[in-house]
Design a protein around this motif. Structure first.
Motif, PDB file in Angstrom:
ATOM      1  N   PHE A 523      74.621  57.047  -4.603  1.00  0.00           N
ATOM      2  CA  PHE A 523      75.091  57.582  -3.332  1.00  0.00           C
ATOM      3  C   PHE A 523      76.221  56.731  -2.772  1.00  0.00           C
ATOM      4  CE2 PHE A 523      70.789  59.745  -2.310  1.00  0.00           C
ATOM      5  CZ  PHE A 523      71.125  60.766  -3.180  1.00  0.00           C
ATOM      6  N   GLY A 524      76.085  55.407  -2.887  1.00  0.00           N
ATOM      7  CA  GLY A 524      77.138  54.524  -2.390  1.00  0.00           C
ATOM      8  C   GLY A 524      78.455  54.749  -3.106  1.00  0.00           C
ATOM      9  N   ILE A 525      78.402  54.858  -4.423  1.00  0.00           N
ATOM     10  CA  ILE A 525      79.627  55.102  -5.196  1.00  0.00           C
ATOM     11  C   ILE A 525      80.232  56.447  -4.814  1.00  0.00           C
ATOM     12  CG2 ILE A 525      80.508  55.519  -7.519  1.00  0.00           C
ATOM     13  CD1 ILE A 525      78.501  53.481  -8.550  1.00  0.00           C
ATOM     14  N   LEU A 527      80.027  58.064  -1.955  1.00  0.00           N
ATOM     15  CA  LEU A 527      80.668  58.004  -0.646  1.00  0.00           C
ATOM     16  C   LEU A 527      81.960  57.188  -0.687  1.00  0.00           C
ATOM     17  CD1 LEU A 527      77.602  57.564   1.750  1.00  0.00           C
ATOM     18  CD2 LEU A 527      79.003  59.591   1.397  1.00  0.00           C
ATOM     19  N   VAL A 528      81.982  56.109  -1.467  1.00  0.00           N
ATOM     20  CA  VAL A 528      83.208  55.312  -1.584  1.00  0.00           C
ATOM     21  C   VAL A 528      84.321  56.149  -2.216  1.00  0.00           C
ATOM     22  CG1 VAL A 528      84.248  53.350  -2.771  1.00  0.00           C
ATOM     23  CG2 VAL A 528      82.059  53.075  -1.619  1.00  0.00           C
ATOM     24  N   VAL A 529      83.986  56.896  -3.262  1.00  0.00           N
ATOM     25  CA  VAL A 529      84.978  57.763  -3.901  1.00  0.00           C
ATOM     26  C   VAL A 529      85.475  58.822  -2.925  1.00  0.00           C
ATOM     27  CG1 VAL A 529      85.325  59.460  -5.729  1.00  0.00           C
ATOM     28  CG2 VAL A 529      84.111  57.339  -6.223  1.00  0.00           C
ATOM     29  N   MET A 530      84.545  59.401  -2.153  1.00  0.00           N
ATOM     30  CA  MET A 530      84.942  60.414  -1.179  1.00  0.00           C
ATOM     31  C   MET A 530      85.867  59.821  -0.120  1.00  0.00           C
ATOM     32  SD  MET A 530      83.966  63.448  -1.788  1.00  0.00           S
ATOM     33  CE  MET A 530      84.350  64.060  -0.158  1.00  0.00           C
ATOM     34  N   MET A 531      85.573  58.638   0.359  1.00  0.00           N
ATOM     35  CA  MET A 531      86.426  58.019   1.368  1.00  0.00           C
ATOM     36  C   MET A 531      87.823  57.713   0.816  1.00  0.00           C
ATOM     37  SD  MET A 531      84.762  57.957   4.173  1.00  0.00           S
ATOM     38  CE  MET A 531      84.137  59.545   3.581  1.00  0.00           C
ATOM     39  N   ARG A 532      87.889  57.546  -0.492  1.00  0.00           N
ATOM     40  CA  ARG A 532      89.190  57.221  -1.090  1.00  0.00           C
ATOM     41  C   ARG A 532      90.034  58.466  -1.358  1.00  0.00           C
ATOM     42  NH1 ARG A 532      93.468  56.699  -2.058  1.00  0.00           N
ATOM     43  NH2 ARG A 532      94.603  55.314  -3.457  1.00  0.00           N
ATOM     44  N   ILE A 533      89.426  59.514  -1.899  1.00  0.00           N
ATOM     45  CA  ILE A 533      90.213  60.665  -2.325  1.00  0.00           C
ATOM     46  C   ILE A 533      90.150  61.836  -1.343  1.00  0.00           C
ATOM     47  CG2 ILE A 533      89.944  60.026  -4.742  1.00  0.00           C
ATOM     48  CD1 ILE A 533      87.883  62.230  -5.046  1.00  0.00           C
ATOM     49  N   ARG A 534      89.083  61.936  -0.554  1.00  0.00           N
ATOM     50  CA  ARG A 534      88.968  63.051   0.397  1.00  0.00           C
ATOM     51  C   ARG A 534      88.140  62.609   1.592  1.00  0.00           C
ATOM     52  NH1 ARG A 534      90.405  68.327  -0.051  1.00  0.00           N
ATOM     53  NH2 ARG A 534      89.294  69.858   1.209  1.00  0.00           N
ATOM     54  N   PRO A 535      88.709  61.806   2.472  1.00  0.00           N
ATOM     55  CA  PRO A 535      87.926  61.241   3.576  1.00  0.00           C
ATOM     56  C   PRO A 535      87.437  62.286   4.568  1.00  0.00           C
ATOM     57  CG  PRO A 535      90.252  60.762   3.851  1.00  0.00           C
ATOM     58  CD  PRO A 535      90.104  61.341   2.485  1.00  0.00           C
ATOM     59  N   GLU A 536      88.059  63.457   4.608  1.00  0.00           N
ATOM     60  CA  GLU A 536      87.641  64.475   5.563  1.00  0.00           C
ATOM     61  C   GLU A 536      86.425  65.269   5.107  1.00  0.00           C
ATOM     62  OE1 GLU A 536      90.899  66.398   3.036  1.00  0.00           O
ATOM     63  OE2 GLU A 536      90.341  64.436   3.807  1.00  0.00           O
ATOM     64  N   GLY A 537      85.971  65.060   3.846  1.00  0.00           N
ATOM     65  CA  GLY A 537      84.805  65.763   3.328  1.00  0.00           C
ATOM     66  C   GLY A 537      85.181  66.906   2.407  1.00  0.00           C
ATOM     67  N   LEU A 538      84.169  67.484   1.760  1.00  0.00           N
ATOM     68  CA  LEU A 538      84.420  68.550   0.800  1.00  0.00           C
ATOM     69  C   LEU A 538      84.901  69.826   1.472  1.00  0.00           C
ATOM     70  CD1 LEU A 538      81.314  68.065  -1.530  1.00  0.00           C
ATOM     71  CD2 LEU A 538      83.673  67.415  -1.999  1.00  0.00           C
ATOM     72  N   MET A 539      84.322  70.175   2.611  1.00  0.00           N
ATOM     73  CA  MET A 539      84.710  71.384   3.338  1.00  0.00           C
ATOM     74  C   MET A 539      84.991  71.002   4.792  1.00  0.00           C
ATOM     75  SD  MET A 539      81.996  74.142   1.790  1.00  0.00           S
ATOM     76  CE  MET A 539      82.774  75.498   2.662  1.00  0.00           C
ATOM     77  N   PRO A 540      86.145  70.397   5.049  1.00  0.00           N
ATOM     78  CA  PRO A 540      86.377  69.798   6.363  1.00  0.00           C
ATOM     79  C   PRO A 540      86.769  70.828   7.409  1.00  0.00           C
ATOM     80  CG  PRO A 540      88.298  69.501   4.985  1.00  0.00           C
ATOM     81  CD  PRO A 540      87.265  70.183   4.126  1.00  0.00           C
ATOM     82  N   ASP A 541      86.607  70.427   8.652  1.00  0.00           N
ATOM     83  CA  ASP A 541      87.162  71.167   9.772  1.00  0.00           C
ATOM     84  C   ASP A 541      88.678  71.012   9.734  1.00  0.00           C
ATOM     85  OD1 ASP A 541      87.932  70.580  13.027  1.00  0.00           O
ATOM     86  OD2 ASP A 541      86.987  72.481  12.499  1.00  0.00           O
ATOM     87  N   GLN A 542      89.411  72.094  10.059  1.00  0.00           N
ATOM     88  CA  GLN A 542      90.865  72.054   9.929  1.00  0.00           C
ATOM     89  C   GLN A 542      91.484  70.995  10.831  1.00  0.00           C
ATOM     90  OE1 GLN A 542      93.000  75.658  11.006  1.00  0.00           O
ATOM     91  NE2 GLN A 542      94.292  75.425   9.205  1.00  0.00           N
TER      92      GLN A 542
END
Length: 576
Positions: A523-525, A527-542
């Motif tokens: 889970f930690g890895i 979230l770290v990857v998400m913060m690096r490549i897509r910090p707004e999340g998979l389906m972000p608010d515009q």
């Protein structure tokens, strides 16, 4: 007199212009990639593994297994992107490169799984190695192709019937993916399928198809919501009466409903709550003590609809009690206070055993033997047949939670687009500025805490009856951490993002039990990857997507999606 013949010096070898060299290199790369695609299409009909115990039995020649068939699909998509006449519109080179990268990653996972499950790479048959060679050839070939133009598929003006057809096809793909993924009992097969899904999303994004679907969904929101609920309602019919898979699915919905309540607190109001699972536990214990269980400690058994309201009200009251003295702090201090509240709740439930306090919860033993729900004569514990398919008790609770989530989505959507929702967003962006503009900061914070707690209490009331028993150890800090992680992973402030994030974090531990000791590391890895490549999340608010990518040219809101942005308008910096 001798004469000497003078010969002209040899001409230097002619060199090709750089444009011709690039053209020849691109032609060679395209041919190499086509050969790799043909191998990906043909090799699934060969044996990939020596033993049947690996993955989904890849020992047959002439009959591809499910995972082998996905390799064939990847090869077909790659071939179409390389040779189709419309590849310029969809950036065929970029899409083909994405398909080759995805196919290579997929085959690497397949080969590694075979080696781990059968005891070495020697158990990989020639068909598997040929498939991997095809993926590598395709990758090498696409890497030398020019990048190509930006895909323009999302800007194509398509008829409404085609947009609706695309939405329906996408929802059907989601239904198939959910049914197939839950049906995989082998951990390696599940990981391989997850990689295939990731590659499919990557290819649709690189080719512009994902952008086209997003624009179509923005123009047909009602169709999208209706299709999503139809697919969710139809899911139990794909499980052939499997209680194991439906148990996971119903737990995912309970987790998602709880995360939606937390999304009001974290996603809209920007308040970090690390003890939110206490509100879920309060609802569950309330429903358990008011049930007809032989171990229930309150001799009053109202109808379930009344129990749901009481559970939500008690959780909301706890939210008011903890929020009133603590919401004047923020940031890390608020997180520490809410974390302590979650632990206090668990310890208190352990102490209500008749010795250290009144006997309400039987202490660490909890309240077992909670009967199944019986609403208007319908017994949720009894299986029944619909269209020849056996629907078990977990399917009944699954459909009940669908109704609950539908109501939560209705409430969340109306709040998000109301003055209250805009006030929460203003508090999240800048609390001091919001207060200076006349926003009742403390009152809206308290409303967010109470409203989110009420939704968690409702979900807890259903969870108590589905789980049959309620114990304090079910509501520990890690559950709160997973709820926050699900919101961050899916996208704060959105409904779809919360559902996706909660599904991922609830489904992965169930399907990857062999990885249980390293679950927190995984889970930690992630979230770290998400913060690096897509910090707004998979389906972000515009709105949040624009905040994270205010300098990207491709993030300009489309006319169809611009009306969905509420609250303070975000001005992008123009680069001239």
């Amino acid at each position: 007199m001798t004469t000497t013949t003078r010969t002209a010096p040899p001409h230097p070898p002619a060199t090709l212009p750089s444009g011709q060299r690039r053209s020849r290199r691109a032609a060679a790369g395209r041919v190499t990639a086509v050969v790799g695609a043909v191998l990906l299409i043909g090799t699934p009909y060969l044996s990939w593994a020596y033993g049947r115990a690996a993955l989904d039995d890849m020992t047959y020649t002439g009959g591809p297994s499910g995972l082998q068939f996905f390799s064939l699909i990847g090869g077909v998509v790659l071939l179409v992107l390389l040779l189709a006449p419309f590849r310029a519109r969809v950036n065929g080179n970029g899409g083909a490169r994405a398909a080759a990268i995805g196919a290579t990653a997929y085959l690497v996972v397949i080969m590694a799984s075979i080696a781990l499950e059968l005891g070495g790479l020697v158990n990989v048959d020639p068909g598997g190695w040929l498939a991997l060679a095809g993926a590598v050839l395709a990758l090498v070939g696409t890497l030398v192709l020019p990048a190509g133009p930006t895909p323009t598929l999302q800007r194509v003006r398509s008829p409404r019937w085609l947009q609706i057809l695309g939405i329906v096809a996408a929802m059907a793909g989601v239904l198939f993916a959910a049914a197939y993924g839950l049906g995989q009992d082998d951990g390696g097969a599940f990981i391989a399928f997850a990689v295939f899904l990731g590659a499919a999303v990557y290819v649709t994004h690189a080719s512009g198809l994902l952008g086209w679907l997003g624009a179509a969904a923005a123009r047909n929101r009602q169709v999208l919501v209706l299709s999503a609920f139809v697919v969710a309602f139809a899911f139990p019919f794909t499980q052939h009466g499997s209680d194991a898979n439906m148990s996971i699915a119903s737990q995912v919905l309970i987790f998602a409903a709880t995360a939606m309540g937390l999304n009001i607190v974290v996603g809209l109001a920007g308040l970090l709550d690390l003890g939110y699972v206490a509100f879920l536990g309060a609802g569950a214990f309330t429903a358990a003590t008011l049930s007809t269980s032989a171990f229930a400690t309150i001799n009053w058994h109202p109808p379930f609809l009344v129990v749901v309201l009481i559970s939500g009200a008690i959780s909301a009251t706890l939210g008011l009690i903890i929020g009133s003295p603590t919401l004047r702090v923020s940031g890390d201090y608020l997180a520490i206070v809410t974390l302590a509240f979650g632990e206090i709740f668990r310890i208190t439930m352990n102490n209500l055993d008749g010795q250290d306090g009144p006997n309400l919860t039987h202490g660490s033993n909890g309240i077992p033997g909670i009967p199944n729900l019986n609403v208007l004569g319908f017994d949720f514990g009894q299986p029944h047949a619909i269209l020849g398919v056996t629907i078990g008790r977990f399917s009944n609770y699954y459909w009940l939670m669908l109704l609950v989530i539908g109501l939560i989505i209705l409430v969340f959507g109306n709040l998000n687009h109301s003055r209250i929702g805009r006030g929460w967003v203003a508090i999240r962006e800048d609390e001091k500025a919001a207060e200076a503009m006349g926003v009742n900061v403390f009152g809206l914070k308290l409303l967010a805490f109470a409203g989110g707690a009420f939704l968690a209490g409702v979900a807890g009331a259903v969870k108590a009856h589905q789980d049959v028993s309620v114990t304090p150890d079910q509501y520990v800090f890690m559950e709160s951490a997973f709820l926050v992680a699900g919101i961050v992973l899916g996208g704060m402030g959105t409904v779809g993002g919360v559902v996706v994030g909660a599904s991922i974090l609830k489904l992965l531990p169930e399907k990857l039990r062999f990885f249980q000791d390293y679950r927190l590391l995984m889970f930690g890895i992630l979230l770290v990857v998400m913060m690096r490549i897509r910090p707004e999340g998979l389906m972000p608010d515009q709105r949040r997507q624009l905040e994270f990518h205010d300098e990207d040219e491709d993030m300009v809101p489309s006319p169809a999606g611009a009306q969905a942005v509420t609250g303070p308008r975000i001005q992008r910096r123009e680069h001239r």
